[in-house]
Design a protein around this motif. Structure first.
Motif, short mmCIF file in Angstrom:
data_model
loop_
_atom_site.label_atom_id
_atom_site.label_comp_id
_atom_site.label_asym_id
_atom_site.label_seq_id
_atom_site.Cartn_x
_atom_site.Cartn_y
_atom_site.Cartn_z
N ASP A 185 1.84 5.35 -2.85
CA ASP A 185 2.06 3.94 -3.17
C ASP A 185 0.89 3.09 -2.69
O ASP A 185 0.42 2.19 -3.38
CB ASP A 185 3.36 3.43 -2.58
CG ASP A 185 4.59 4.05 -3.25
OD1 ASP A 185 4.48 4.44 -4.42
OD2 ASP A 185 5.63 4.12 -2.58
N ALA A 186 0.41 3.38 -1.48
CA ALA A 186 -0.72 2.64 -0.94
C ALA A 186 -1.98 2.90 -1.75
O ALA A 186 -2.74 1.96 -2.03
CB ALA A 186 -0.95 3.02 0.53
N VAL A 187 -2.19 4.13 -2.15
CA VAL A 187 -3.37 4.45 -2.95
C VAL A 187 -3.31 3.67 -4.27
O VAL A 187 -4.30 3.10 -4.72
CB VAL A 187 -3.48 5.98 -3.21
CG1 VAL A 187 -4.56 6.29 -4.22
CG2 VAL A 187 -3.74 6.71 -1.90
N SER A 188 -2.14 3.63 -4.88
CA SER A 188 -1.96 2.87 -6.13
C SER A 188 -2.24 1.38 -5.91
O SER A 188 -2.85 0.73 -6.75
CB SER A 188 -0.55 3.04 -6.68
OG SER A 188 -0.35 4.38 -7.05
N ARG A 189 -1.79 0.84 -4.79
CA ARG A 189 -1.99 -0.58 -4.50
C ARG A 189 -3.46 -0.93 -4.37
O ARG A 189 -3.89 -2.00 -4.76
CB ARG A 189 -1.30 -0.94 -3.18
CG ARG A 189 0.01 -1.63 -3.31
CD ARG A 189 0.51 -2.24 -2.02
NE ARG A 189 0.29 -1.53 -0.78
CZ ARG A 189 1.05 -0.56 -0.30
NH1 ARG A 189 2.12 -0.15 -0.96
NH2 ARG A 189 0.76 0.01 0.85
N TYR A 190 -4.24 -0.01 -3.80
CA TYR A 190 -5.66 -0.30 -3.55
C TYR A 190 -6.58 0.19 -4.67
O TYR A 190 -7.78 -0.04 -4.64
CB TYR A 190 -6.11 0.32 -2.23
CG TYR A 190 -5.46 -0.32 -1.03
CD1 TYR A 190 -5.83 -1.59 -0.63
CD2 TYR A 190 -4.50 0.34 -0.30
CE1 TYR A 190 -5.24 -2.19 0.48
CE2 TYR A 190 -3.91 -0.24 0.82
CZ TYR A 190 -4.28 -1.51 1.19
OH TYR A 190 -3.71 -2.09 2.28
N ALA A 191 -6.02 0.87 -5.67
CA ALA A 191 -6.84 1.40 -6.75
C ALA A 191 -7.45 0.27 -7.57
O ALA A 191 -6.84 -0.78 -7.76
CB ALA A 191 -6.00 2.30 -7.65
N LEU A 192 -8.65 0.50 -8.03
CA LEU A 192 -9.33 -0.49 -8.88
C LEU A 192 -9.05 -0.22 -10.34
O LEU A 192 -8.92 0.84 -10.80
CB LEU A 192 -10.83 -0.46 -8.64
CG LEU A 192 -11.27 -0.82 -7.24
CD1 LEU A 192 -12.77 -0.67 -7.12
CD2 LEU A 192 -10.87 -2.23 -6.89
N SER A 250 -1.11 13.23 5.12
CA SER A 250 -0.80 13.08 3.69
C SER A 250 -1.10 11.66 3.23
O SER A 250 -0.83 10.69 3.95
CB SER A 250 0.69 13.36 3.44
OG SER A 250 0.99 14.69 3.75
N LEU A 251 -1.65 11.56 2.04
CA LEU A 251 -1.90 10.24 1.47
C LEU A 251 -0.59 9.58 1.08
O LEU A 251 0.33 10.24 0.62
CB LEU A 251 -2.80 10.36 0.24
CG LEU A 251 -4.27 10.67 0.51
CD1 LEU A 251 -4.99 10.96 -0.79
CD2 LEU A 251 -4.94 9.52 1.23
N ASP A 252 -0.52 8.28 1.26
CA ASP A 252 0.62 7.48 0.82
C ASP A 252 0.31 7.07 -0.63
O ASP A 252 -0.53 6.22 -0.87
CB ASP A 252 0.77 6.26 1.72
CG ASP A 252 1.91 5.37 1.34
OD1 ASP A 252 2.32 5.37 0.15
OD2 ASP A 252 2.39 4.64 2.21
N LEU A 283 -4.02 4.09 3.94
CA LEU A 283 -3.86 5.00 2.81
C LEU A 283 -3.09 6.27 3.16
O LEU A 283 -2.76 7.06 2.28
CB LEU A 283 -5.24 5.40 2.26
CG LEU A 283 -6.07 4.27 1.67
CD1 LEU A 283 -7.43 4.81 1.23
CD2 LEU A 283 -5.35 3.60 0.52
N TYR A 284 -2.78 6.45 4.44
CA TYR A 284 -2.11 7.67 4.89
C TYR A 284 -0.68 7.39 5.33
O TYR A 284 -0.38 6.32 5.86
CB TYR A 284 -2.90 8.31 6.04
CG TYR A 284 -4.22 8.85 5.58
CD1 TYR A 284 -4.33 10.16 5.11
CD2 TYR A 284 -5.36 8.07 5.58
CE1 TYR A 284 -5.54 10.65 4.66
CE2 TYR A 284 -6.59 8.56 5.14
CZ TYR A 284 -6.66 9.85 4.67
OH TYR A 284 -7.85 10.35 4.23
N GLU A 285 0.18 8.37 5.13
CA GLU A 285 1.58 8.23 5.55
C GLU A 285 1.69 8.23 7.07
O GLU A 285 2.44 7.46 7.64
CB GLU A 285 2.43 9.36 4.96
CG GLU A 285 2.63 9.23 3.48
CD GLU A 285 3.44 10.37 2.90
OE1 GLU A 285 3.76 11.34 3.62
OE2 GLU A 285 3.74 10.31 1.69
N GLY A 286 0.98 9.10 7.72
CA GLY A 286 1.00 9.18 9.18
C GLY A 286 -0.24 8.53 9.76
O GLY A 286 -1.15 8.11 9.04
#
Length: 83
Positions: free
Chosen positions: A76-83, A72-74, A49-52
């Motif tokens: 795109d990744a957060v959106s991918r894993y969102a319910l 920092s949160l990524d 979920l993180y960029e670094g």
């Protein structure tokens, strides 16, 4: 964050070690301010979920010098894993 700081100060006043439990991306910054910090529990479960990434060398985590949490949160990744 405030409660962690309070517990850290109380533990330090009694010279007691303190460590974290989960979320190392957040705990790393908090532990860096506790003089009796003992260990960072490192589970990379939320790392995607993180960029670094947390930099580890010889069993020691490098404290990021970026502002805020240092990670920092990524989005795109957060959106991918969102319910």
């Amino acid at each position: 964050m405030t409660e962690f700081a309070r517990v850290g100060a109380l533990a330090a006043s009694f010279d007691l070690p303190i460590s974290s439990h989960l979320f190392p991306e957040m705990s790393l910054q908090l532990l860096s301010h506790v003089p009796t910090a003992h260990s960072l529990e490192y589970m990379d479960w939320f790392a995607p979920l993180y960029e670094g990434k947390i930099e580890l060398a010889d069993g020691v985590a490098r404290i990021p010098d970026a502002p805020g949490w240092g990670m920092s949160l990524d989005r795109d990744a957060v959106s991918r894993y969102a319910l």
